[in-house]
Design a protein around this motif. Structure first.
Motif, PDB file in Angstrom:
ATOM      1  N   MET A   1      -5.241  -2.299   4.234  1.00 43.49           N
ATOM      2  CA  MET A   1      -4.428  -1.491   3.318  1.00 43.49           C
ATOM      3  C   MET A   1      -3.013  -1.405   3.868  1.00 43.49           C
ATOM      4  O   MET A   1      -2.798  -1.411   5.085  1.00 43.49           O
ATOM      5  CB  MET A   1      -5.004  -0.073   3.177  1.00 43.49           C
ATOM      6  CG  MET A   1      -6.364  -0.008   2.500  1.00 43.49           C
ATOM      7  SD  MET A   1      -6.277  -0.083   0.695  1.00 43.49           S
ATOM      8  CE  MET A   1      -5.866   1.611   0.291  1.00 43.49           C
TER       9      MET A   1
ATOM     10  N   LYS B   1      -5.821  -1.295  -4.575  1.00 45.10           N
ATOM     11  CA  LYS B   1      -4.673  -2.030  -4.038  1.00 45.10           C
ATOM     12  C   LYS B   1      -3.720  -2.485  -5.133  1.00 45.10           C
ATOM     13  O   LYS B   1      -4.134  -2.842  -6.248  1.00 45.10           O
ATOM     14  CB  LYS B   1      -5.158  -3.251  -3.245  1.00 45.10           C
ATOM     15  CG  LYS B   1      -6.091  -2.884  -2.092  1.00 45.10           C
ATOM     16  CD  LYS B   1      -6.575  -4.128  -1.337  1.00 45.10           C
ATOM     17  CE  LYS B   1      -7.501  -3.755  -0.202  1.00 45.10           C
ATOM     18  NZ  LYS B   1      -7.971  -4.950   0.545  1.00 45.10           N
ATOM     19  N   ASP B   2      -2.430  -2.496  -4.779  1.00 47.73           N
ATOM     20  CA  ASP B   2      -1.365  -3.055  -5.608  1.00 47.73           C
ATOM     21  C   ASP B   2      -1.286  -2.381  -6.979  1.00 47.73           C
ATOM     22  O   ASP B   2      -1.702  -2.929  -8.008  1.00 47.73           O
ATOM     23  CB  ASP B   2      -1.561  -4.575  -5.793  1.00 47.73           C
ATOM     24  CG  ASP B   2      -1.410  -5.304  -4.475  1.00 47.73           C
ATOM     25  OD1 ASP B   2      -0.578  -4.884  -3.650  1.00 47.73           O
ATOM     26  OD2 ASP B   2      -2.138  -6.293  -4.268  1.00 47.73           O
TER      27      ASP B   2
ATOM     28  N   ASN C   1      -0.689   1.211  -2.502  1.00 47.52           N
ATOM     29  CA  ASN C   1      -2.132   1.254  -2.316  1.00 47.52           C
ATOM     30  C   ASN C   1      -2.601   2.704  -2.349  1.00 47.52           C
ATOM     31  O   ASN C   1      -1.843   3.619  -2.016  1.00 47.52           O
ATOM     32  CB  ASN C   1      -2.538   0.621  -0.993  1.00 47.52           C
ATOM     33  CG  ASN C   1      -2.396  -0.892  -1.008  1.00 47.52           C
ATOM     34  OD1 ASN C   1      -2.065  -1.486  -2.035  1.00 47.52           O
ATOM     35  ND2 ASN C   1      -2.621  -1.526   0.130  1.00 47.52           N
TER      36      ASN C   1
ATOM     37  N   ARG D   1     -11.028   1.856  -2.050  1.00 51.41           N
ATOM     38  CA  ARG D   1      -9.701   1.303  -1.778  1.00 51.41           C
ATOM     39  C   ARG D   1      -9.159   0.678  -3.068  1.00 51.41           C
ATOM     40  O   ARG D   1      -9.829  -0.174  -3.678  1.00 51.41           O
ATOM     41  CB  ARG D   1      -9.761   0.241  -0.681  1.00 51.41           C
ATOM     42  CG  ARG D   1     -10.240   0.743   0.678  1.00 51.41           C
ATOM     43  CD  ARG D   1     -10.136  -0.372   1.699  1.00 51.41           C
ATOM     44  NE  ARG D   1     -10.616   0.004   3.013  1.00 51.41           N
ATOM     45  CZ  ARG D   1     -11.799  -0.278   3.484  1.00 51.41           C
ATOM     46  NH1 ARG D   1     -12.697  -0.946   2.717  1.00 51.41           N
ATOM     47  NH2 ARG D   1     -12.155   0.085   4.716  1.00 51.41           N
TER      48      ARG D   1
END
Length: 501
Positions: free
Chosen positions: A394, A498-499, A450, A496
């Motif tokens: 991350m 992301k982006d 993130n 998690r």
């Protein structure tokens, strides 16, 4: 007698301080802490003074731990115990004042809910009780009436700035004036006092005007009667009041009311009797009426029981054999201490979960999960986060995301704040409450950010389609298990994401 009062106050305050240092925040407490992150003229749920007092006793959040956040409640409870003694000593005698202090200490609402936990009730009860004292001075003792009327206007305004139903104090005073003291209708100080109250609470109206009167939409929706009769909610309200008053204290209050009315004991003290009744029973009956049609919360009637504690102490000599009454008072306080001890043991050492047992909902329905394990989870999450940054799993600068004000408030206080992370709560306004305004303070999410979506199993949720569209990748969750006495009692699912797109 005064030395006994001081011993009671000091012992109770020390006990509360010890407990405040070792018990984590409940859902409501930690949510009201979020108010203090951004001071406003009012908030989604309540007026602003709970946030101001948190800021004051934490030295502008520099002493940001459970004890200092709860100091308003602890100090307020000490003040109120003395006020109870002072009020009843003035209208009866010191022995009755001692009974009042013991009743106040034994009452769960006054001693724990508003006397230990940091809620809007905590500062409000101080000013509510002060208002009761002032009304007794004005209408019963008839001391410095005009000066005390102005003080009443100030204190009622401050009580209302803690919690909106503080305005009920004017309703009770108005009833008494209409039935027993109509000469006050010609007293200009009554109206000046009313204007003072309106001036003090004007920030609530101004803030709501600028925010589409959202507080009134929310609170009004909680008391709007639009269902058929529901005996289950009514029963829950009555049983809740029975427990919140302390079962023994509740019975003593009921017996006192019955015996005073049956024996016409109120006749020599008719004005005092009706003043205390106006300060209590109408508010209780309103909540009971609403509970017939929808769910209510028993602490809504908490302030009304304060006047009933005074009532019980005042008439104790006439209604009970004194040796028996003292035994019941001692039993009530022993019961309260026993409840505290058992609750502390259950919260920290119970080797089972009281709620659901399946992994995804483990702990759901277990009240102890609201005030246990957040510090332990914070340490485990910090290790996960640091490892993610070191392994480039991350990016640094990741934020935390939740879907509701609880558990968002716990995550903000115990995780995001200590780790210097931003927390966002995304969802309908009536789900995220004050976080809608905190989101604005944090600023819009930047492209490429993130995020960790955290879901405790006792409030299970998953990142819905909105999150999957907003982020390029949403991974399967990492699970952190929370143990109590070597038994898993809750799971934390960390997704998690992301982006951010």
């Amino acid at each position: 007698m005064k030395h006994k009062i001081f011993i009671l106050i000091i012992f109770s305050a020390l006990l509360r301080c010890i407990l405040a240092s070792v018990i984590e925040f409940g859902n409501d407490e930690v949510y009201y802490w979020t108010y203090s992150l951004h001071l406003q003229a009012s908030y989604f749920d309540h007026p602003p003074l709970v946030a101001v007092f948190i800021r004051f006793f934490t030295l502008n959040l520099k002493l940001n731990n459970e004890l200092f956040v709860r100091l308003t409640a602890i100090i307020g409870s000490a003040i109120n115990t003395w006020l109870m003694y002072k009020i009843v000593s003035c209208i009866k005698n010191e022995k009755a004042g001692w009974y009042a202090a013991l009743l106040y200490t034994a009452c769960v609402y006054t001693s724990i809910i508003s006397g230990f936990f940091m809620l809007p009730d905590s500062p409000q009860v101080v000013f509510w009780l002060w208002c009761v004292y002032l009304l007794i001075k004005i209408f019963i003792l008839q001391k410095k009436q005009n000066q005390n009327l102005l003080l009443f206007g100030i204190c009622t305004g401050v009580a209302t700035m803690c919690k909106i139903h503080g305005i009920y104090l004017w309703f009770a005073a108005g009833l008494f004036i209409l039935f027993f003291d109509r000469a006050q209708l010609k007293n200009k100080y009554v109206y000046i006092a009313g204007l003072i109250t309106l001036f003090i609470i004007s920030p609530i109206f101004i803030w709501n005007y600028n925010n589409h009167f959202i507080t009134y939409q929310y609170q009004g929706g909680r008391v709007t009667i639009n269902n058929s009769i529901r005996l289950s909610s009514f029963t829950k309200e009555i049983s809740g009041e029975f427990l919140y008053a302390n079962p023994i204290v509740f019975v003593l209050i009921c017996l006192t009311l019955i015996r005073v009315i049956r024996r016409s004991l109120y006749t020599p003290n008719k004005r005092l009797f009706y003043l205390l009744i106006f300060l209590s029973l109408p508010l209780i009956f309103v909540c009971w009426s609403v509970s017939l049609f929808r769910d209510t919360l028993p602490h809504w009637t908490g302030p009304a029981y304060i006047s009933l504690l005074i009532f019980c102490a005042f008439y104790a000599d006439e209604c009970f054999k004194m040796e028996s009454f003292r035994r019941w008072l001692n039993a009530a306080n022993v019961l309260l201490l026993s409840i505290l001890l058992l609750a502390y043991i259950a919260i920290n050492f119970l080797p089972i979960s009281l709620g659901k047992q399946d992994a995804e909902n483990l702990g759901s329905g277990d009240f102890t999960m609201d005030i246990y394990g957040w510090q332990s989870f914070s340490k485990a999450f910090e290790q996960l986060k640091n490892n993610d940054v070191q392994t480039h799993t991350m990016r640094s600068g990741a934020v935390i995301i939740s879907n509701k004000w609880f558990p968002a408030a716990h995550l903000d206080y115990y995780v995001a704040h200590p780790l210097n992370m931003k927390l966002y709560a995304f969802g309908p306004l009536f789900d995220i409450h004050n976080f809608a305004w905190l989101n604005e303070q944090n600023g819009a999410l930047k492209k490429g950010t993130n995020a960790y979506y955290i879901s405790p199993s006792n409030y299970s949720s998953i990142p819905g389609s909105i999150y999957k569209k907003a982020f390029a990748v949403v991974e399967a969750p990492v699970v952190i298990h929370l143990y109590r006495n070597k038994t898993a009692v809750r799971n934390f699912y960390i997704y998690r994401m992301k982006d951010y797109k």
